[in-house]
Scaffold this motif. Structure first.
Motif, PDB file in Angstrom:
ATOM      1  N   ALA A   1       0.854  -1.196   0.000  1.00 28.11           N
ATOM      2  CA  ALA A   1       0.000   0.000   0.000  1.00 28.11           C
ATOM      3  C   ALA A   1       0.887   1.242   0.000  1.00 28.11           C
ATOM      4  CB  ALA A   1      -0.922  -0.018   1.218  1.00 28.11           C
TER       5      ALA A   1
ATOM      6  N   ALA B   1      -0.043   3.958  -1.710  1.00 26.36           N
ATOM      7  CA  ALA B   1      -0.894   5.110  -2.032  1.00 26.36           C
ATOM      8  C   ALA B   1      -1.033   6.044  -0.837  1.00 26.36           C
ATOM      9  CB  ALA B   1      -2.273   4.626  -2.466  1.00 26.36           C
TER      10      ALA B   1
ATOM     11  N   VAL C   1      -3.751   7.616   0.452  1.00 27.75           N
ATOM     12  CA  VAL C   1      -5.218   7.609   0.350  1.00 27.75           C
ATOM     13  C   VAL C   1      -5.774   8.764   1.180  1.00 27.75           C
ATOM     14  CG1 VAL C   1      -7.282   6.200   0.697  1.00 27.75           C
ATOM     15  CG2 VAL C   1      -5.087   5.086   0.243  1.00 27.75           C
TER      16      VAL C   1
ATOM     17  N   ASP D   1      -7.869  10.447   3.764  1.00 27.06           N
ATOM     18  CA  ASP D   1      -8.496   9.850   4.943  1.00 27.06           C
ATOM     19  C   ASP D   1     -10.001  10.119   4.988  1.00 27.06           C
ATOM     20  OD1 ASP D   1      -6.277   8.582   6.136  1.00 27.06           O
ATOM     21  OD2 ASP D   1      -5.509  10.533   6.736  1.00 27.06           O
TER      22      ASP D   1
ATOM     23  N   PRO E   1     -12.660   4.191   4.078  1.00 25.92           N
ATOM     24  CA  PRO E   1     -12.186   2.908   4.605  1.00 25.92           C
ATOM     25  C   PRO E   1     -10.670   2.856   4.516  1.00 25.92           C
ATOM     26  CG  PRO E   1     -13.148   2.630   2.422  1.00 25.92           C
ATOM     27  CD  PRO E   1     -13.399   4.049   2.830  1.00 25.92           C
ATOM     28  N   ASP E   2     -10.034   2.159   5.427  1.00 20.87           N
ATOM     29  CA  ASP E   2      -8.582   2.000   5.363  1.00 20.87           C
ATOM     30  C   ASP E   2      -8.284   0.764   4.518  1.00 20.87           C
ATOM     31  OD1 ASP E   2      -5.842   1.267   5.990  1.00 20.87           O
ATOM     32  OD2 ASP E   2      -5.975   2.880   7.464  1.00 20.87           O
ATOM     33  N   ILE E   3      -7.722   1.001   3.353  1.00 21.01           N
ATOM     34  CA  ILE E   3      -7.526  -0.096   2.396  1.00 21.01           C
ATOM     35  C   ILE E   3      -6.506  -1.093   2.948  1.00 21.01           C
ATOM     36  CG2 ILE E   3      -6.777  -0.643   0.040  1.00 21.01           C
ATOM     37  CD1 ILE E   3      -7.677   2.327  -0.606  1.00 21.01           C
ATOM     38  N   LEU E   4      -5.405  -0.558   3.454  1.00 20.17           N
ATOM     39  CA  LEU E   4      -4.342  -1.410   3.986  1.00 20.17           C
ATOM     40  C   LEU E   4      -4.860  -2.263   5.143  1.00 20.17           C
ATOM     41  CD1 LEU E   4      -1.377  -2.244   4.313  1.00 20.17           C
ATOM     42  CD2 LEU E   4      -0.998  -0.124   5.576  1.00 20.17           C
TER      43      LEU E   4
ATOM     44  N   PHE F   1       2.886   1.762   4.171  1.00 20.66           N
ATOM     45  CA  PHE F   1       3.790   2.904   4.276  1.00 20.66           C
ATOM     46  C   PHE F   1       3.300   3.777   5.419  1.00 20.66           C
ATOM     47  CE2 PHE F   1       6.892   3.409   0.805  1.00 20.66           C
ATOM     48  CZ  PHE F   1       6.666   2.201   0.166  1.00 20.66           C
TER      49      PHE F   1
ATOM     50  N   ALA G   1       3.723   7.617   6.423  1.00 21.51           N
ATOM     51  CA  ALA G   1       4.248   8.950   6.154  1.00 21.51           C
ATOM     52  C   ALA G   1       4.096   9.761   7.429  1.00 21.51           C
ATOM     53  CB  ALA G   1       3.466   9.579   5.018  1.00 21.51           C
TER      54      ALA G   1
ATOM     55  N   LYS H   1       1.313   1.510  13.524  1.00 17.64           N
ATOM     56  CA  LYS H   1       0.578   1.172  12.290  1.00 17.64           C
ATOM     57  C   LYS H   1       0.755  -0.304  11.932  1.00 17.64           C
ATOM     58  CE  LYS H   1       0.155   5.675  10.420  1.00 17.64           C
ATOM     59  NZ  LYS H   1       0.815   6.761   9.765  1.00 17.64           N
TER      60      LYS H   1
ATOM     61  N   LYS I   1      -2.792  -1.843  11.512  1.00 16.07           N
ATOM     62  CA  LYS I   1      -3.210  -2.118  10.129  1.00 16.07           C
ATOM     63  C   LYS I   1      -2.862  -3.545   9.694  1.00 16.07           C
ATOM     64  CE  LYS I   1      -3.080   2.703   8.758  1.00 16.07           C
ATOM     65  NZ  LYS I   1      -3.269   3.562   7.591  1.00 16.07           N
TER      66      LYS I   1
HETATM   67  N1  CTP Z   1      -3.825   3.719   3.836  1.00 12.24           N
HETATM   68  C1  CTP Z   1      -4.832   3.011   3.187  1.00 12.24           C
HETATM   69  N2  CTP Z   1      -6.113   3.486   3.247  1.00 12.24           N
HETATM   70  C2  CTP Z   1      -6.404   4.617   3.892  1.00 12.24           C
HETATM   71  C3  CTP Z   1      -5.371   5.351   4.545  1.00 12.24           C
HETATM   72  C4  CTP Z   1      -4.092   4.877   4.488  1.00 12.24           C
HETATM   73  O1  CTP Z   1      -4.565   1.979   2.592  1.00 12.24           O
HETATM   74  N3  CTP Z   1      -7.654   5.053   3.905  1.00 12.24           N
HETATM   75  C5  CTP Z   1      -2.480   3.159   3.826  1.00 12.24           C
HETATM   76  C6  CTP Z   1      -1.465   3.914   3.027  1.00 12.24           C
HETATM   77  O2  CTP Z   1      -1.415   3.431   1.697  1.00 12.24           O
HETATM   78  C7  CTP Z   1      -0.188   3.625   3.766  1.00 12.24           C
HETATM   79  C8  CTP Z   1      -0.634   3.494   5.207  1.00 12.24           C
HETATM   80  O3  CTP Z   1      -2.013   3.215   5.139  1.00 12.24           O
HETATM   81  O4  CTP Z   1       0.367   2.391   3.395  1.00 12.24           O
HETATM   82  C9  CTP Z   1      -0.349   4.654   6.111  1.00 12.24           C
HETATM   83  O5  CTP Z   1      -0.964   5.809   5.722  1.00 12.24           O
HETATM   84  P1  CTP Z   1      -0.775   7.181   6.570  1.00 12.24           P
HETATM   85  O6  CTP Z   1      -1.450   8.255   5.813  1.00 12.24           O
HETATM   86  O7  CTP Z   1       0.639   7.346   6.945  1.00 12.24           O
HETATM   87  O8  CTP Z   1      -1.519   6.828   7.863  1.00 12.24           O
HETATM   88  P2  CTP Z   1      -2.960   7.114   8.358  1.00 12.24           P
HETATM   89  O9  CTP Z   1      -3.643   5.804   8.521  1.00 12.24           O
HETATM   90  O10 CTP Z   1      -3.630   8.125   7.509  1.00 12.24           O
HETATM   91  O11 CTP Z   1      -2.691   7.664   9.787  1.00 12.24           O
HETATM   92  P3  CTP Z   1      -2.322   9.121  10.291  1.00 12.24           P
HETATM   93  O12 CTP Z   1      -2.306  10.035   9.082  1.00 12.24           O
HETATM   94  O13 CTP Z   1      -3.362   9.400  11.221  1.00 12.24           O
HETATM   95  O14 CTP Z   1      -0.954   8.939  10.877  1.00 12.24           O
END
Ligand code: CTP
Length: 422
Positions: free
Chosen positions: A291, A293, A295, A297, A324-327, A344, A346, A358, A362
């Motif tokens: 993952a 991307a 994405v 939030d 939805p959180d894809i990962l 990933f 970030a 995470k 996740k």
């Molecule tokens: N990701 C995902 N789906 C989402 C949000 C994030 O698949 N809706 C995946 C990203 O592709 C990445 C990882 O989750 O691999 C981390 O994304 P990040 O933006 O760093 O974390 P968040 O879950 O948004 O947490 P936060 O910004 O609150 O730290």
């Protein structure tokens, strides 16, 4: 009223040959774009005498390419990627010379090289003197190209710039648009002969299926506005390319990006997080899910059907709902969960600590954590400093080009998934 978006999301490569009809190519660009297509233009040397690069660049909103050996063009997109990134090639005006080159496989300038290197079909709108059009040599070339899957629109009968009357006038822009729409209704890819493929049949990931998400997502506010982020898609593209080079069958699910996709990879273009999740689910089963991307939030709870207008009520209030959180969804799957799930993280502070959280929340096997503080220039940049975090510990890598990060990551994944590492 703007026309229906019959070409929404379609990528067209327009080759503008030399001839007085080149002026109509400008109107053609406008018509294609107002139907939702993106257009990259290539001018032949003769074409540039009739249409200026500046006007084409202004109308397409993209740099116009003219030379085969331009270092600045190639740094952004090589001619192979340029031709393969398109869904369809349009040649307007198509001169006798361009058709002859295409029919005979000559490649002595950018336009003819693109036509030889491409894996997509083309629609040609010929424009030339009627004797040139009716000449047996041109008619032979056209017959060859049609037999190979090219489509022609026009030429129309009419008074020619040279004063003669007959077939040779370029079709009108809307006729060409209709031909483009018709061509796109059927597959435009030119298949390779059986047994020939771009995927490496050996390599540490041979026989494995890898799904990569990449780029930003766009979440609509109304038909013209959206919420997005600065992700370029470069890291995800590089990972997909490295996995393909390592012999894997790769599916790249990408949000809207401005960079060319790697060759030898199955591309699924998506816009929103919901579409990305849907594409990810459909790409399973897979051995590895990465993952990469960024994405969004949140998405707008109820995107407006029409364009929001400024008014007496002040700025609109956008109600957001969580995507939805894809990962986490893929990581948390039961039987269908890929053997390796990579996320990933970030972060702008406490990079490793947050990555550990995470990893658990996740359901990942590895989290690739990076510091995206603005001073590091990672978002949209070409380099990345990452830490590979898993249940056992942390492996911190030096600052590397995104391609090198991808290569090392693929090597690390191959070691874990048990393939022979060379
Ligand atoms: N990701 C995902 N789906 C989402 C949000 C994030 O698949 N809706 C995946 C990203 O592709 C990445 C990882 O989750 O691999 C981390 O994304 P990040 O933006 O760093 O974390 P968040 O879950 O948004 O947490 P936060 O910004 O609150 O730290």
């Amino acid at each position: 009223m703007s026309p229906r978006q019959t070409l929404a999301g379609k990528r067209l490569l327009l080759i503008v040959g030399g001839g007085i009809a080149a002026y109509k190519a400008l109107d053609l660009v406008r018509r294609l774009k107002e139907r939702g297509a993106s257009v990259h233009a290539v001018l032949t040397a003769a074409g540039a005498r009739f249409a200026t690069p500046l006007s084409l660049a202004a109308l397409t909103g993209e740099p116009v390419r003219e030379n085969l050996f331009s270092l600045t063009d190639d740094a952004r997109m090589g001619h192979i990627e340029l031709s393969r990134d398109a869904d369809l090639i349009v040649i307007a005006p198509a001169t006798a010379d361009l058709l002859a080159k295409a029919a005979n496989g000559l490649a002595d300038d950018l336009a003819s090289t693109l036509l030889l290197a491409t894996d997509k079909r083309f629609v040609a709108a010929p424009a030339m003197n009627l004797r040139m059009w009716l000449h047996p040599a041109t008619q032979r070339n056209v017959a060859t190209l049609v037999a190979e899957g090219a489509r022609f629109v026009g030429p129309n009968d009419g008074e020619m710039a040279c004063g003669e009357f007959g077939p040779g006038r370029m079709a009108e822009p809307l006729e060409i648009v209709a031909a483009v729409e018709a061509a796109l209704a059927s597959p435009t890819a030119i298949p390779l002969p059986a047994g020939v493929g771009v995927r490496a049949s050996s390599g540490p990931l041979a026989g494995k299926r890898v799904v990569v998400t990449s780029g930003p997502t766009h979440e609509a506010i109304d038909p013209v506005r959206y919420i997005a982020n600065r992700s370029s898609g470069k890291q995800g593209n590089a990972i997909a390319a490295a996995a393909a080079a390592a012999g894997a069958e790769v599916v790249l699910i990408s949000g809207p990006v401005g960079v060319a996709f790697p060759a030898g990879v199955e591309i699924h273009r998506v816009e929103t997080a919901m579409e990305m999740l849907d594409a990810a689910r459909r790409a399973l089963p897979a051995d590895i899910f990465i993952a990469a991307a960024a994405v969004a939030d949140w998405r707008v709870a109820a995107p407006a059907k029409g364009k929001l207008k400024k008014g007496a009520n002040g700025p609109p209030r956008l109600e957001l709902v969580e995507n939805p959180d894809i990962l986490a969804t893929i990581g948390g799957l039961g039987a269908n969960r890929p053997a390796l799930v990579v996320g990933f993280a970030a972060e702008t502070s406490d990079v490793v600590l947050n990555a550990r959280k995470k990893l658990a929340s996740k359901h990942c096997d590895i989290v690739v954590a990076n510091d995206v503080s603005p001073e590091n220039g990672v978002m949209g940049g070409d380099e990345n400093t990452v830490h590979l975090v898993d249940a056992k510990g942390v492996d911190s890598w030096p600052k590397l080009r995104k391609e090198e990060v991808a290569g090392r990551l693929v090597e690390a994944l191959a070691r874990r998934i048990g393939g022979p590492v060379k």
